[in-house]
Design an enzyme around this catalytic site. Structure first.
Site, PDB file in Angstrom:
ATOM      1  N   THR A   1       4.800   1.067   4.102  1.00 51.44           N
ATOM      2  CA  THR A   1       3.730   0.672   5.028  1.00 51.44           C
ATOM      3  C   THR A   1       4.088   1.134   6.431  1.00 51.44           C
ATOM      4  O   THR A   1       3.682   0.526   7.419  1.00 51.44           O
ATOM      5  CB  THR A   1       3.529  -0.852   5.019  1.00 51.44           C
ATOM      6  OG1 THR A   1       4.796  -1.499   5.149  1.00 51.44           O
ATOM      7  CG2 THR A   1       2.901  -1.305   3.723  1.00 51.44           C
ATOM      8  N   HIS A   2       4.848   2.219   6.523  1.00 52.80           N
ATOM      9  CA  HIS A   2       5.405   2.639   7.805  1.00 52.80           C
ATOM     10  C   HIS A   2       4.684   3.879   8.329  1.00 52.80           C
ATOM     11  O   HIS A   2       5.122   4.996   8.128  1.00 52.80           O
ATOM     12  CB  HIS A   2       6.905   2.901   7.654  1.00 52.80           C
ATOM     13  CG  HIS A   2       7.627   1.733   7.054  1.00 52.80           C
ATOM     14  ND1 HIS A   2       8.546   1.870   6.044  1.00 52.80           N
ATOM     15  CD2 HIS A   2       7.539   0.411   7.307  1.00 52.80           C
ATOM     16  CE1 HIS A   2       9.010   0.677   5.702  1.00 52.80           C
ATOM     17  NE2 HIS A   2       8.402  -0.217   6.455  1.00 52.80           N
ATOM     18  N   ASN A   3       3.558   3.640   8.978  1.00 50.98           N
ATOM     19  CA  ASN A   3       2.791   4.713   9.595  1.00 50.98           C
ATOM     20  C   ASN A   3       3.278   4.941  11.020  1.00 50.98           C
ATOM     21  O   ASN A   3       3.637   3.992  11.719  1.00 50.98           O
ATOM     22  CB  ASN A   3       1.305   4.347   9.630  1.00 50.98           C
ATOM     23  CG  ASN A   3       0.733   4.106   8.249  1.00 50.98           C
ATOM     24  OD1 ASN A   3       0.200   5.001   7.624  1.00 50.98           O
ATOM     25  ND2 ASN A   3       0.848   2.872   7.762  1.00 50.98           N
TER      26      ASN A   3
END
Length: 368
Positions: free
Chosen positions: A294-296
């Protein structure tokens, strides 16, 4: 918390009991750091602080020059719209919504991949992952139990920690076993050749759920001209505003790097002497279906001058000096490390600059 702790603001946190339900759940012991357990109890007692829940900011309002924010327009849970005046506006939502608010508010020039012009939405990047499952017959591992801090990480292949000569890629990532709570509905590794559904799948899942160790790889993604964020020309939200569109795919560089990391994870998996292993490579184009990370990052990148980015080193907007944009949107690339630690460090830097410099002399900040 490994033991009970009272933080500098006087808020008490409890000791972790290793109940096993840390990830994606609240903590009944108040042992996990989050706003409601570390700072909100103090802020809510202050007369000059108001927390408005169930509300969404629709846009940042600008004056006639377009160079100064006058506040924000927001809508509450009842659907009523308000204008909140402000001398200082801080965007501290998730990266994707921060970028969308910049675009909806007309702040900065949207990035155009065809011409390479524009900055808002540029340098969007993700991360690439893979895994290796090790199945046992004689070890009960209880994968649903565990805290994030209990992980074991091999960092030898991250960034420039290793010699890239002849590897055919740049970047890197970590290999690790991280126990963050294997939820049974979401986590169901089965050996190679197991049907994807039906009684044989159920039998394999029931046999292996408690006896499977998963080795994960977590790799960097370089920013590319064709990966970006913009406002969708077709789809709208319930208020009629354009949704944010993400245009992204992995490149050959990411796949070569991920294959290299996966091979290292497989070597470790074989050495763990299980019944068998399953290698889960990341292949093909990016797909929204399997959970990855979930690391944008990116979309509102930091730069040394306004020609190259959206914010300066203090996360202050180059275009609107009384607007600060926090979060990993400032990252020009997405490293093999998770962004949270760096996001926190940048936030402290921005907060210190706002307090010590901006409030004393509002305007563009210069490097100290």
């Amino acid at each position: 918390m490994s033991r009970a702790y009272t933080n500098p603001l006087g808020v008490q946190l409890g000791q972790c009991s290793y109940c096993g339900f840390c990830e994606k759940f609240g903590c009944g012991n108040y042992a996990k750091a989050s706003p409601q357990t570390t700072i909100l109890p103090v802020l809510l007692r202050k007369p000059n602080f108001t927390l408005k829940t169930g509300s969404e900011v629709l846009k940042v309002n600008l004056d006639s020059t377009g160079r100064r924010a006058t506040g924000v327009t927001y809508i509450d849970a009842a659907g009523e719209t308000f204008e909140q005046p402000a001398e200082l506006v801080i965007l501290s939502a998730y990266i994707l919504h921060n970028v969308r608010l910049l675009l909806l508010s007309g702040i900065g020039q949207p990035y155009d991949p065809a011409t390479g012009k524009g900055l808002v939405g540029k340098n969007y990047a993700y991360q690439i992952t893979s895994s290796v499952n090790v199945f046992y017959d004689d070890k009960v591992l209880n994968p649903f139990i565990g805290a994030g801090a209990l992980g074991t990480i091999v960092d030898d292949f991250n960034g420039d920690n290793f010699d890239h000569a002849g590897k055919g890629f740049i970047g890197g990532g970590f290999v690790g076993v991280v126990q963050t709570g294997a939820r049974p509905i979401e986590t169901h590794p089965t050996p190679e050749g197991t049907p994807a559904w039906g009684s044989a799948w159920k039998k394999a899942f029931a046999r292996d759920y408690l006896k499977t160790a998963t080795i994960s790889t977590h790799g960097a993604v370089m920013s590319h001209r064709g990966n970006y964020l913009d406002l969708d020309p077709t789809y709208r939200d319930v208020l009629g505003r354009p949704l944010l569109r993400m245009t992204f795919d992995f490149t050959d560089n990411e796949h070569r790097m991920s294959d290299f990391l996966t091979d290292r994870a497989a070597e470790i998996g074989r050495a763990m002497n299980g019944r068998e292993i399953r290698i889960n490579r990341r292949t093909g184009s990016w797909d929204v279906v399997p959970y990855q990370t979930t690391h944008n990052t990116g979309g509102a990148i930091m730069s040394a001058d306004p020609r190259s980015g959206v914010v300066n080193r203090y996360l202050q907007s180059w275009d609107v000096p009384n607007l600060f944009v926090l979060g990993s949107g400032a990252f020009p690339q997405n490293a093999g490390y998770n962004p949270t630690g760096t996001v926190a460090a940048l936030t402290y830097l921005a907060a210190g600059a706002i307090r010590d410099q901006y409030l004393k002399a509002p305007g563009p900040l210069v490097a100290a």
